[in-house]
Structures are given as structure tokens and as C-alpha cells.
Scaffold this motif. Structure first.
Motif, PDB file in Angstrom:
ATOM      1  N   VAL A 167      48.590  44.185  34.667  1.00 33.47           N
ATOM      2  CA  VAL A 167      47.666  45.309  34.869  1.00 33.47           C
ATOM      3  C   VAL A 167      46.290  45.106  35.151  1.00 33.47           C
ATOM      4  O   VAL A 167      45.524  46.016  35.871  1.00 33.47           O
ATOM      5  N   LEU A 168      45.634  44.018  34.981  1.00 28.68           N
ATOM      6  CA  LEU A 168      44.347  43.428  35.417  1.00 28.68           C
ATOM      7  C   LEU A 168      44.384  42.587  36.678  1.00 28.68           C
ATOM      8  O   LEU A 168      43.319  42.129  37.249  1.00 28.68           O
ATOM      9  N   GLY A 169      45.592  42.538  37.391  1.00 31.32           N
ATOM     10  CA  GLY A 169      45.800  41.873  38.546  1.00 31.32           C
ATOM     11  C   GLY A 169      45.652  40.151  38.700  1.00 31.32           C
ATOM     12  O   GLY A 169      45.463  39.753  39.741  1.00 31.32           O
ATOM     13  N   ALA A 170      46.166  39.742  37.590  1.00 28.40           N
ATOM     14  CA  ALA A 170      45.960  38.265  37.610  1.00 28.40           C
ATOM     15  C   ALA A 170      47.025  37.739  38.401  1.00 28.40           C
ATOM     16  O   ALA A 170      46.889  36.713  39.003  1.00 28.40           O
ATOM     17  N   SER A 171      48.081  38.480  38.707  1.00 30.20           N
ATOM     18  CA  SER A 171      49.106  38.086  39.631  1.00 30.20           C
ATOM     19  C   SER A 171      48.494  38.133  41.033  1.00 30.20           C
ATOM     20  O   SER A 171      49.315  37.557  42.076  1.00 30.20           O
ATOM     21  N   ASP A 172      47.406  38.681  41.396  1.00 32.10           N
ATOM     22  CA  ASP A 172      47.177  38.767  42.719  1.00 32.10           C
ATOM     23  C   ASP A 172      46.602  37.344  43.263  1.00 32.10           C
ATOM     24  O   ASP A 172      45.387  36.698  42.603  1.00 32.10           O
ATOM     25  N   ALA A 173      47.036  36.733  44.100  1.00 31.35           N
ATOM     26  CA  ALA A 173      46.661  35.503  44.710  1.00 31.35           C
ATOM     27  C   ALA A 173      45.763  35.720  45.820  1.00 31.35           C
ATOM     28  O   ALA A 173      45.955  35.443  46.982  1.00 31.35           O
ATOM     29  N   ILE A 174      44.421  36.059  45.244  1.00 29.59           N
ATOM     30  CA  ILE A 174      43.228  36.413  46.206  1.00 29.59           C
ATOM     31  C   ILE A 174      42.373  35.193  46.353  1.00 29.59           C
ATOM     32  O   ILE A 174      42.040  34.736  45.301  1.00 29.59           O
ATOM     33  N   ASN A 175      42.340  34.755  47.471  1.00 29.82           N
ATOM     34  CA  ASN A 175      41.481  33.336  47.891  1.00 29.82           C
ATOM     35  C   ASN A 175      40.119  33.678  47.979  1.00 29.82           C
ATOM     36  O   ASN A 175      39.553  33.321  48.934  1.00 29.82           O
ATOM     37  N   GLU A 176      39.253  34.151  46.858  1.00 30.37           N
ATOM     38  CA  GLU A 176      37.793  34.614  46.855  1.00 30.37           C
ATOM     39  C   GLU A 176      37.549  33.842  45.631  1.00 30.37           C
ATOM     40  O   GLU A 176      38.033  33.877  44.521  1.00 30.37           O
ATOM     41  N   PHE A 177      36.332  33.495  45.412  1.00 29.85           N
ATOM     42  CA  PHE A 177      35.556  33.150  44.316  1.00 29.85           C
ATOM     43  C   PHE A 177      34.088  33.210  44.634  1.00 29.85           C
ATOM     44  O   PHE A 177      33.611  32.590  45.359  1.00 29.85           O
ATOM     45  N   GLY A 178      33.591  33.925  43.723  1.00 31.33           N
ATOM     46  CA  GLY A 178      31.882  34.120  43.761  1.00 31.33           C
ATOM     47  C   GLY A 178      31.367  34.980  42.782  1.00 31.33           C
ATOM     48  O   GLY A 178      32.375  35.505  41.792  1.00 31.33           O
ATOM     49  N   TRP A 179      30.206  35.538  43.008  1.00 28.58           N
ATOM     50  CA  TRP A 179      29.649  36.310  41.803  1.00 28.58           C
ATOM     51  C   TRP A 179      30.473  37.784  41.725  1.00 28.58           C
ATOM     52  O   TRP A 179      30.495  38.452  40.814  1.00 28.58           O
ATOM     53  N   ASP A 180      30.900  38.112  42.748  1.00 28.44           N
ATOM     54  CA  ASP A 180      31.745  39.427  42.877  1.00 28.44           C
ATOM     55  C   ASP A 180      33.419  39.252  42.370  1.00 28.44           C
ATOM     56  O   ASP A 180      33.874  39.953  41.785  1.00 28.44           O
TER      57      ASP A 180
END
Length: 501
Positions: A266-279
Motif C-alpha cells: 500500500v505504501l509502494g515498497a514494491s516500486d523499483a524507483i531508481n531515485e534517492f534524495g531529500w524527496d
């Protein structure tokens, strides 16, 4: 040659080429760069400065912050070259500084105490910002009024408006990131100051409860104040998982492990999003939680490791079958947008942290098609990025102020670009600073250790111009992940020290 064997050879050759570049490069003084990178945070301090302040051209500033609202919000860090205290990036900065100390504490050597001081300057402020139950003070200063002036923090007369999130005005993103920062800080001070560590953890638990119970993005509650500077574009869901992951790491309480399991989808942990930063915390969440899997502590989190592996593969040059991140001709990791160095340092830190977890598990990163990469290869890519920052680039300039013979001289930073109070005791008003802003002269005050936004296109170009803030402005969240990187490479500068492939 079979496809599987060809893929393995291709990866090996490309990463070996990277290794060859490393072998012929000039050896950097990572220890000196680490010292200076920590020193930068003293230049960003707000509030009353301590007797041991080393950047002496800075003086007390914003010593009445919060008074109009009946709270003490003095201290903390200015996020970049302006005079506003933004809680969202400040909390992320504290989390990443802490992560570096947690994972690479032994490598900090003589700099460990000063790195902890840098963390504490942030966590002390975050404790003040969360002292009222179910409330997080998330910003001090009117960003629009502040950005219309070019004045020293010691002189500023723009409104020090206080902004907060509470049950009626939720901000799960900034609150959960604040909880993560406090939890991570509690680990940093666990041995050095157990009582303080416990206070940080107790507060982190309460702040996370507030973030989870009153869900919503702070960009909706405080849109006019926080956007576009630090508007949360990725939503608050990633911060809730991020906060829970740090609370689990700090407290070892089963409830946070269960929270992650219960909310993974439900919180999107399965999303393999290749971003990392303050946002956007997605890649960081996957790397952080993957340690549990690699250490054999919790196989349930296997999906996080799969996501982390996929993410890492996108950062490795020459890995086919994965969408690849872009690199400049000079070898700099590149993402479209402003302040590219924030991506370089954050993603490089994840490479280094993951390489450590893999090493302890005697594991490699599987990248499909028979290709894989070793922990050593991840470190080579991370070191290449650090070396680029320190001067191994087409311009042969360091992007860290004060490091090496050539570095940015006209950074977009008010306090650095205006004469200090000791050099010019008379007040410099809001508009009077414009002459200094427009001047082609180098900044009079050296903000030692500041890493600027760097090249903002794929051609490795850098103008060293104050007005081009996208490239010339330093930020705390560029430097924060760099601390762990520099600490590791100062203790292990030679790839021969990293073990075999």
C-alpha cells in the motif's frame, strides 16, 4: 561466445576499464577532503555559534527564531546559499550523515567526534522542532521574501515566519523523515551519549506515530510556503516506510518490522524507483532493508533485495537489460535537473553501503543475462564519482571549495559572497547586497568543504558563476552522504585493500 559468457565478459571489461582509470589517477587526500566536508557544516550553522567554531567569518544569526510563535527554534542549518531553515532537507541531511557514521564509523578515525557534532547540530534543532506533541515545526523563514534579498544571515531582516504541521495540517513526509533522522541519530550517539540517544529514540517514536496517524503531504498543507523550493513530488508514502525502517534499525522492535510487512504494497515498497534524495527515498529504503536479508535475519524482505539489486544494476556502466543511468563523457553520473551533485553523492553512497552488505554476505549483484557485479566493482564506481568531484574530470577542477589548486570561487551563497561582519561591521541591507551578487570577483569568504551543484548537462561544463545557482550553489544534502564516502576511501584509498573480485 554464449550470450551469458559474453555478458559477463562485457561487464568485466567495462568495469576493469574503470579500474584502470582509477589506477592511473592522482591519489586524492580523502582525509583532508573529509575534514573539509565536515567543516562546511559549520558555515551553514544558524543560531548562537559555539566557542569552538572554526569558520570564524560566520557569526551569530537568527537568534530569535520561533520567539514570535512562543517556541525556541534557534539553531539548525541553513539548507544552501539562502537564509531559510527548511526542515525537510535538514532532516534528510541528518539521516544521511548518521547513516555514514553508522556504517563506516571506524573509517572516520580522528574525524569521528567532529562528524558527530555536525549530526548533533541538526538533531538538537529537530528535538526543538518536535517538542510540542503532535506538531512538527518544519520551516523558519519566508522563502519568497528571503530569496528577494542578498544579505548576510547576520543581517537578515526578512520575516522569520514559522510553519508547522499538526493534526489539522498533516505532513507525513516531513514528519516521518524527521523521525528517521532522530532514530538514525540515536544509533550514532548510543555509545557516545546513551542518555541523549534514548531521548532521540523516544522522540522519534512519537513523531512517527503522529506522521502515520495523520496522513497527508505537507505540500498540500503548506503549499504556499514550501513550494516550489521543497515541495514533495514523490508523495509521503516512501517517508513512512523510510521512517519505519530506521525505527526498526534503532529500536529492533517487532512492531516496525510488522509495519513494513503490513504496508509494503500500500505504501509502494514494491516500486523499483531508481531515485534517492531529500524527496524520494525508494532506492534508499530498498538498500537499507536489504541488509536484513543479506545478513540472513529476515527472508520475508527478499523483495527489497530484488529491488535493490535492480537499482544497483542501473548504475553500473555496460549492464545490458536494465535502463541505464546516464554518464557524462568525463564519467560523471548524470540526471536531468538542477544540482546534479546531490544525485552523485547520494547514489554513490548507496553503492558503497550496498557493497559493504554484499561483502559481509559474500554475495554479488545479479543483473540478469548471466551478468553480475562484485562488491569491489560497486566501490570502483563510487570511488570514480568521488574522484570526479575532487578533480579527476575534464576541467581538472575540484567541485569542493578549498580542496585542490582549482575550485569554484563564485559560489551562489550569501554569507560567502558578502564581506564578513568583522571585515564590514556596518549592516548590508536587503538590496545593497545586489552589487556583491553581480560582481565578477571571487567570494571573499571561503566556505571550505562546500560541494556545489556541479555540471548540469552532459558535457562536463561548469561556468563558476554566482548567478547560475543550479550549478554553483552548495547544499547540506550534497555533502551529507559524502561524509561516509570520504571516510571509507580515506581509510581504504587503494582498491587493493578492498579484497578480490
Amino acid at each position: 561466445m554464449a550470450p551469458k559468457a559474453a555478458a559477463v565478459v562485457a561487464v568485466a571489461l567495462l568495469l576493469a576499464a574503470s579500474s584502470a582509470v582509477t589506477a592511473v589517477r592522482a591519489m586524492h587526500d580523502y582525509d583532508d577532503a573529509l575534514h573539509k566536508s565536515i567543516l562546511f557544516f559549520e558555515g551553514q550553522r544558524s543560531g548562537r555559534l559555539p566557542p569552538d567554531q572554526r569558520l570564524r567569518w560566520r557569526q551569530d544569526s537568527a537568534i530569535h527564531d520561533g520567539a514570535a510563535a512562543g517556541v525556541d527554534l534557534t539553531g539548525g542549518y541553513y539548507d544552501a546559499g539562502d537564509n531559510v531553515k527548511f526542515g525537510f532537507p535538514m532532516a534528510f541531511t541528518a539521516t544521511l550523515m548518521s547513516w555514514g557514521l553508522i556504517d563506516f564509523e571506524r573509517s572516520f578515525g580522528a574525524h569521528e567526534a567532529e562528524a558527530r557534532k555536525a549530526v548533533r547540530w541538526a538533531t538538537d534543532y529537530l528535538m526543538k522542532a518536535t517538542a510540542t506533541p503532535d506538531t512538527v515545526y518544519v520551516q523558519v523563514g519566508d522563502a519568497f521574501r528571503d530569496h528577494s534579498c542578498w544579505e548576510r544571515p547576520e543581517d537578515m531582516d526578512t520575516p522569520r515566519t514559522v510553519y508547522k504541521v499538526d493534526p489539522a495540517h498533516p505532513g507525513s513526509d516531513v514528519a516521518a523523515e524527521t523521525a528517521a533522522a532522530l532514530a538514525a541519530g540515536s544509533i550514532v550517539f548510543r555509545d557516545a551519549d546513551p542518555a541523549y540517544s534514548q531521548r532521540l529514540l523516544d522522540r522519534a517514536i512519537k513523531v512517527f506515530e503522529f506522521a502515520d496517524k495523520h496522513r497527508g503531504p505537507y505540500s498540500s498543507s503548506l503549499h504556499a510556503a514550501v513550494c516550489p523550493c521543497y515541495c514533495d513530488y514523490s508523495g509521503y508514502q516512501d517517508e513512512l516506510l523510510w521512517g519505519a525502517a530506521w525505527l526498526h534499525k534503532a529500536s529492533r522492535r517487532r512492531e516496525y518490522r510488522d509495519y513494513i510487512k503490513r504496508n509494503e504494497v500500500v505504501l509502494g515498497a514494491s516500486d523499483a524507483i531508481n531515485e534517492f534524495g531529500w524527496d524520494n527515498k525508494h532506492a534508499g529504503i530498498n538498500v537499507l532493508i536489504s541488509k536484513e536479508v543479506l545478513m540472513g535475519k529476515d527472508e520475508y524482505f527478499q523483495s527489497f533485495r530484488v529491488n535493490a539489486d535492480n537499482f544497483i544494476c542501473t548504475l553500473l556502466p555496460g549492464i545490458s537489460g536494465h535502463p541505464q543511468i546516464q554518464y557524462s563523457p568525463g564519467g560523471l553520473l548524470f540526471k536531468v535537473g538542477n544540482s546534479n551533485m546531490q544525485h552523485v553523492t547520494s547514489l554513490s553512497f548507496l553503492l558503497l553501503a550496498y557493497s559493504k552488505y554484499l561483502s559481509h554476505a559474500s554475495a554479488r549483484v545479479p543483473c540478469g543475462g548471466g551478468a553480475s557485479a562484485s562488491p569491489v566493482q560497486l566501490r570502483r564506481v563510487a570511488q570514480r564519482q568521488v574522484d570526479y568531484i575532487l578533480g579527476d574530470n575534464p576541467l581538472r577542477m575540484s567541485y569542493m571549495v578549498g580542496y585542490g589548486p582549482r575550485f569554484p570561487k563564485r559560489i551562489h551563497h550569501r554569507a560567502s559572497s558578502l564581506p564578513s561582519v568583522s571585515a564590514h561591521p556596518a549592516r548590508i541591507g536587503c538590496k545593497a547586497g545586489a552589487a556583491y551578487y553581480a560582481s565578477p570577483a571571487p567570494n571573499p569568504n571561503l566556505l571550505v568543504g562546500a560541494v556545489v551543484g556541479g555540471p548540469s548537462n552532459s558535457t562536463d561544463a561548469f561556468p563558476d558563476a554566482r548567478a547560475v545557482f543550479q550549478q554553483s550553489e552548495p547544499t547540506t544534502y550534497i555533502n551529507a552522504p559524502l561524509l561516509g564516502l570520504l571516510a571509507y576511501f580515506s581509510a581504504h584509498p587503494n582498491p587493493a585493500q578492498w579484497g578480490g573480485d
